[in-house]
Design a protein around this motif. Structure first.
Motif, PDB file in Angstrom:
ATOM      1  N   ASN A  54      28.804  25.386  42.510  1.00  0.00           N
ATOM      2  CA  ASN A  54      28.474  23.999  42.892  1.00  0.00           C
ATOM      3  C   ASN A  54      29.686  23.257  43.447  1.00  0.00           C
ATOM      4  N   LYS A  55      30.404  23.884  44.377  1.00  0.00           N
ATOM      5  CA  LYS A  55      31.588  23.241  44.967  1.00  0.00           C
ATOM      6  C   LYS A  55      31.178  21.929  45.630  1.00  0.00           C
ATOM      7  N   GLN A  56      32.068  20.935  45.526  1.00  0.00           N
ATOM      8  CA  GLN A  56      31.761  19.649  46.141  1.00  0.00           C
ATOM      9  C   GLN A  56      33.049  18.931  46.525  1.00  0.00           C
ATOM     10  N   ASP A  57      33.112  18.498  47.778  1.00  0.00           N
ATOM     11  CA  ASP A  57      34.262  17.737  48.280  1.00  0.00           C
ATOM     12  C   ASP A  57      35.594  18.428  47.997  1.00  0.00           C
ATOM     13  N   GLY A  58      35.660  19.719  48.282  1.00  0.00           N
ATOM     14  CA  GLY A  58      36.910  20.445  48.107  1.00  0.00           C
ATOM     15  C   GLY A  58      37.354  20.585  46.670  1.00  0.00           C
ATOM     16  N   GLU A  59      36.406  20.686  45.745  1.00  0.00           N
ATOM     17  CA  GLU A  59      36.742  20.797  44.328  1.00  0.00           C
ATOM     18  C   GLU A  59      35.642  21.555  43.606  1.00  0.00           C
ATOM     19  N   SER A  60      36.004  22.320  42.587  1.00  0.00           N
ATOM     20  CA  SER A  60      34.991  22.946  41.734  1.00  0.00           C
ATOM     21  C   SER A  60      34.327  21.855  40.910  1.00  0.00           C
ATOM     22  N   CYS A  61      33.097  22.105  40.483  1.00  0.00           N
ATOM     23  CA  CYS A  61      32.336  21.040  39.818  1.00  0.00           C
ATOM     24  C   CYS A  61      32.882  20.707  38.435  1.00  0.00           C
ATOM     25  N   GLY A  62      33.446  21.709  37.744  1.00  0.00           N
ATOM     26  CA  GLY A  62      34.033  21.460  36.425  1.00  0.00           C
ATOM     27  C   GLY A  62      33.047  21.464  35.273  1.00  0.00           C
ATOM     28  N   VAL A  63      31.748  21.576  35.554  1.00  0.00           N
ATOM     29  CA  VAL A  63      30.746  21.484  34.479  1.00  0.00           C
ATOM     30  C   VAL A  63      29.807  22.680  34.416  1.00  0.00           C
ATOM     31  N   CYS A  64      29.771  23.500  35.454  1.00  0.00           N
ATOM     32  CA  CYS A  64      28.880  24.661  35.420  1.00  0.00           C
ATOM     33  C   CYS A  64      29.422  25.688  34.425  1.00  0.00           C
ATOM     34  N   PRO A  65      28.604  26.642  33.997  1.00  0.00           N
ATOM     35  CA  PRO A  65      29.089  27.639  33.030  1.00  0.00           C
ATOM     36  C   PRO A  65      30.347  28.373  33.496  1.00  0.00           C
ATOM     37  N   SER A  66      30.429  28.683  34.783  1.00  0.00           N
ATOM     38  CA  SER A  66      31.610  29.377  35.304  1.00  0.00           C
ATOM     39  C   SER A  66      32.853  28.514  35.144  1.00  0.00           C
ATOM     40  N   CYS A  67      32.768  27.238  35.520  1.00  0.00           N
ATOM     41  CA  CYS A  67      33.927  26.331  35.430  1.00  0.00           C
ATOM     42  C   CYS A  67      34.352  26.117  33.983  1.00  0.00           C
ATOM     43  N   VAL A  68      33.380  25.973  33.110  1.00  0.00           N
ATOM     44  CA  VAL A  68      33.690  25.759  31.690  1.00  0.00           C
ATOM     45  C   VAL A  68      34.484  26.944  31.141  1.00  0.00           C
ATOM     46  N   LYS A  69      34.075  28.146  31.502  1.00  0.00           N
ATOM     47  CA  LYS A  69      34.791  29.342  31.040  1.00  0.00           C
ATOM     48  C   LYS A  69      36.169  29.437  31.675  1.00  0.00           C
ATOM     49  N   HIS A  75      36.912  33.358  31.202  1.00  0.00           N
ATOM     50  CA  HIS A  75      35.844  33.912  32.047  1.00  0.00           C
ATOM     51  C   HIS A  75      35.948  35.438  32.039  1.00  0.00           C
ATOM     52  N   PRO A  76      34.827  36.142  31.908  1.00  0.00           N
ATOM     53  CA  PRO A  76      34.885  37.618  31.842  1.00  0.00           C
ATOM     54  C   PRO A  76      35.368  38.270  33.130  1.00  0.00           C
ATOM     55  N   ASP A  77      35.362  37.545  34.249  1.00  0.00           N
ATOM     56  CA  ASP A  77      35.841  38.100  35.509  1.00  0.00           C
ATOM     57  C   ASP A  77      37.239  37.601  35.873  1.00  0.00           C
ATOM     58  N   LEU A  78      37.932  36.984  34.907  1.00  0.00           N
ATOM     59  CA  LEU A  78      39.308  36.535  35.118  1.00  0.00           C
ATOM     60  C   LEU A  78      40.228  37.380  34.240  1.00  0.00           C
ATOM     61  N   HIS A  79      41.209  38.031  34.843  1.00  0.00           N
ATOM     62  CA  HIS A  79      42.096  38.935  34.110  1.00  0.00           C
ATOM     63  C   HIS A  79      43.555  38.589  34.402  1.00  0.00           C
ATOM     64  N   PHE A  80      44.410  38.773  33.399  1.00  0.00           N
ATOM     65  CA  PHE A  80      45.826  38.436  33.526  1.00  0.00           C
ATOM     66  C   PHE A  80      46.705  39.650  33.226  1.00  0.00           C
ATOM     67  N   ILE A  81      47.715  39.814  34.055  1.00  0.00           N
ATOM     68  CA  ILE A  81      48.769  40.804  33.820  1.00  0.00           C
ATOM     69  C   ILE A  81      50.088  40.038  33.827  1.00  0.00           C
ATOM     70  N   PHE A  82      50.992  40.360  32.903  1.00  0.00           N
ATOM     71  CA  PHE A  82      52.225  39.589  32.765  1.00  0.00           C
ATOM     72  C   PHE A  82      53.309  40.459  32.129  1.00  0.00           C
ATOM     73  N   PRO A  83      54.583  40.039  32.229  1.00  0.00           N
ATOM     74  CA  PRO A  83      55.663  40.843  31.638  1.00  0.00           C
ATOM     75  C   PRO A  83      55.576  40.864  30.114  1.00  0.00           C
ATOM     76  N   THR A  84      55.891  41.998  29.524  1.00  0.00           N
ATOM     77  CA  THR A  84      55.911  42.131  28.062  1.00  0.00           C
ATOM     78  C   THR A  84      57.108  42.980  27.644  1.00  0.00           C
ATOM     79  N   ALA A  85      57.341  42.986  26.351  1.00  0.00           N
ATOM     80  CA  ALA A  85      58.365  43.853  25.748  1.00  0.00           C
ATOM     81  C   ALA A  85      57.984  44.028  24.282  1.00  0.00           C
ATOM     82  N   THR A  86      58.654  44.914  23.598  1.00  0.00           N
ATOM     83  CA  THR A  86      58.357  45.119  22.177  1.00  0.00           C
ATOM     84  C   THR A  86      58.794  43.897  21.375  1.00  0.00           C
ATOM     85  N   ASN A  87      58.037  43.627  20.306  1.00  0.00           N
ATOM     86  CA  ASN A  87      58.382  42.551  19.380  1.00  0.00           C
ATOM     87  C   ASN A  87      57.968  42.975  17.976  1.00  0.00           C
ATOM     88  N   ASN A  88      57.899  42.035  17.062  1.00  0.00           N
ATOM     89  CA  ASN A  88      57.534  42.371  15.674  1.00  0.00           C
ATOM     90  C   ASN A  88      56.109  42.893  15.551  1.00  0.00           C
TER      91      ASN A  88
END
Length: 389
Positions: A54-69, A75-88
Motif C-alpha cells: 500500500n505505498k503512498q506518496d513515496g512512503e510505505s504505509c506503516g500499518v499493513c502486516p508487512s510494514c508492521v513486521k 519479517h520472514p523475508d528480511l535477513h541480516f548478515i553481520f560481523p561476528t567473533a567468539t565471545n562467552n
C-alpha cells in the motif's frame, strides 16, 4: 522503518523511490556512507517500502502486516548478515545465524543507527575484530535458494560488508552477479577500498553522504525539545561532522557533564561544611542509585575538577576546558585544593574508582569518602589561611 524515520538524506530517498516507481531496482546494491550518515536505516526503509503493498506518496504505509513486521525487524523475508567473533556465548565457529537475537535487540534499541564499535560492544567480543566468514556466505547462498515467503522481495542486508573474509567474498560472487528473481541484496559499507573489486563491480553503488549540520540540529531539537537549546543543538551539530551517532554521544556527554558539575559542586559544599548530615545522606543515596559506570564518571569528573584547580593555581587558565559556569565555580574552589591536600584528594578519588570497579557498597563508599574529603578541604582551608600553599 519508514523513510520519514531516516534523518535527512532527502536526495537519496527520492532516488531510491524513483527506482521502484520506474521498475529498475538493481538486485545487488552497495549503500556506501560514513558512520552515522544513515546507510543502514536507508536500507531498512527501502526494503520496507519495496515490499509494502500500500505505498503512498513515496512512503510505505506503516500499518499493513508487512510494514508492521518490518518495523520490528522480524519479517520472514528480511535477513541480516553481520560481523561476528567468539565471545562467552559462542566459543568457536561464530556466524551471524547464531547471534540473530542479539542483533535484532541491538537494532531495535538504536533504531538502525548502529556502528561497528557499538555492535562489537553489544556482542561482548572484547578487542577482537569481527569478520563475516565463509559460513555466513554459505548461509546467504542457502537463503537465496528459497522463494520469498510472503513478500514480493526476499531481502538480505549485509552490515559492514568490508568485513567480508576473502573466502566469503569469493563464495558470494555468483549470487551477487545473478541473484534469484525477486531478491534484493544490500551491502552496507563505510570503506569502499576495503571491499574487493570483484564484489564492488557486481553491486550498484548508492552513495550516502554525511548528514548536513541543519539536519542534525533539527533532529536533536525534535527528539529532545525540553533538554537542548537551539544554541546547544547547533554547537553539537557542528561538532558531529554529519555523524548522527557522534551527535547523540556529544549530547549525552553534555547532559552527564552538567549533572556531574551540579552534583559535585553540591557535594563539595556539603563536605566543606561537614555539618548537614541529613543533606550528605540524601546526596550519598542519590549517588548510590546512579549505577557503577555513572558513579565512575562522576568521580572521574571530580579528578578533572582537581586537575583544573591546579591549572588555575598555576595561572594556566588557558588550559582549563570547562563551561563558563564551571570556570566561575573553579575560581572559588581552586584555592582550597593546594599542597596541603591535593595528593590525598587525588588518592581518595582514584581509590574510590578502584573499589567501585570491584563492586564496593556505594552507600558506605560515598559516605566514608564524604567525610575524608571534608577533612582534606579543612586542611586546605587552614593552609590557605596560614599562607602555607
Amino acid at each position: 522503518m519508514q523513510f520519514k524515520d531516516v534523518i535527512g538524506q532527502q536526495v537519496v530517498k527520492e532516488r531510491l523511490i524513483a527506482t521502484v516507481k520506474e521498475k529498475r531496482v538493481a538486485h545487488t546494491q552497495l549503500f556506501l556512507g560514513p558512520e552515522g550518515a544513515g546507510a543502514l536505516p536507508l536500507a531498512l526503509a527501502f526494503a520496507q517500502y519495496i515490499n509494502c503493498p500500500n505505498k503512498q506518496d513515496g512512503e510505505s504505509c506503516g500499518v499493513c502486516p508487512s510494514c508492521v513486521k518490518y518495523q520490528k525487524f522480524s519479517h520472514p523475508d528480511l535477513h541480516f548478515i553481520f560481523p561476528t567473533a567468539t565471545n562467552n556465548k559462542i566459543k568457536k565457529n561464530p556466524e551471524s545465524e547464531l547471534f540473530q537475537e542479539e542483533w535484532l535487540a541491538f537494532l531495535q534499541e538504536n533504531q538502525g543507527y548502529v556502528t561497528q564499535d557499538t555492535w562489537y560492544e553489544a556482542l561482548g567480543i572484547g578487542n577482537k575484530q569481527g569478520t563475516i566468514y565463509a559460513r555466513d556466505a554459505n548461509q546467504i547462498v542457502k537463503l537465496l535458494g528459497y522463494k520469498p515467503y510472503e513478500a514480493p522481495y526476499k531481502v538480505v542486508i549485509v552490515f559492514m560488508a568490508e568485513r567480508l573474509h576473502l573466502s566469503a567474498s569469493n563464495k558470494l560472487l555468483k549470487s551477487l552477479e545473478e541473484p534469484p528473481e525477486n531478491t534484493l541484496i544490500i551491502l552496507i559499507a563505510e570503506r569502499y577500498e576495503m571491499i574487493i573489486p570483484t564484489v564492488r563491480s557486481r553491486a550498484q553503488l548508492v552513495k550516502v553522504p554525511p548528514l548536513s549540520y541543519s539536519d542534525v540540529e533539527q533532529e536533536l531539537l525534535r527528539r529532545f525539545p525540553d533538554e537542548i537549546s537551539v544554541e546547544k543543538a547547533r554547537e553539537v551539530a557542528m561538532l558531529s561532522s554529519g555523524n548522527w551517532n557522534k551527535a547523540r554521544e556529544l549530547f549525552e556527554q553534555a547532559e552527564d557533564d552538567h549533572y556531574n558539575f551540579i552534583k559535585f559542586r553540591e557535594w563539595m559544599r556539603l563536605c566543606f561544611s561537614g555539618k548537614d548530615y541529613g543533606a550528605i545522606y540524601e546526596l550519598v543515596q542519590e549517588l548510590s542509585r546512579l549505577g557503577r559506570e555513572k558513579q565512575k564518571k562522576f568521580l572521574h569528573y571530580g579528578l578533572q575538577v582537581f586537575h583544573n584547580s591546579l591549572f588555575i593555581q598555576e595561572g594556566q587558565t588557558n588550559l582549563v576546558m570547562a563551561t563558563e559556569e564551571e570556570k566561575d565555580y573553579l575560581k572559588k574552589f581552586a584555592p582550597y585544593v593546594n599542597q596541603a591536600n591535593r595528593q590525598k584528594m587525588y588518592e581518595l578519588l582514584n581509590e574510590a574508582i578502584y573499589h567501585i570497579e570491584r563492586n564496593a557498597h556505594p552507600g558506605i563508599l560515598f559516605s566514608d569518602l564524604s567525610f575524608q574529603l571534608g577533612d582534606c578541604l579543612q586542611e586546605g582551608k587552614k593552609a590557605l589561611q596560614t599562607g602555607k600553599v
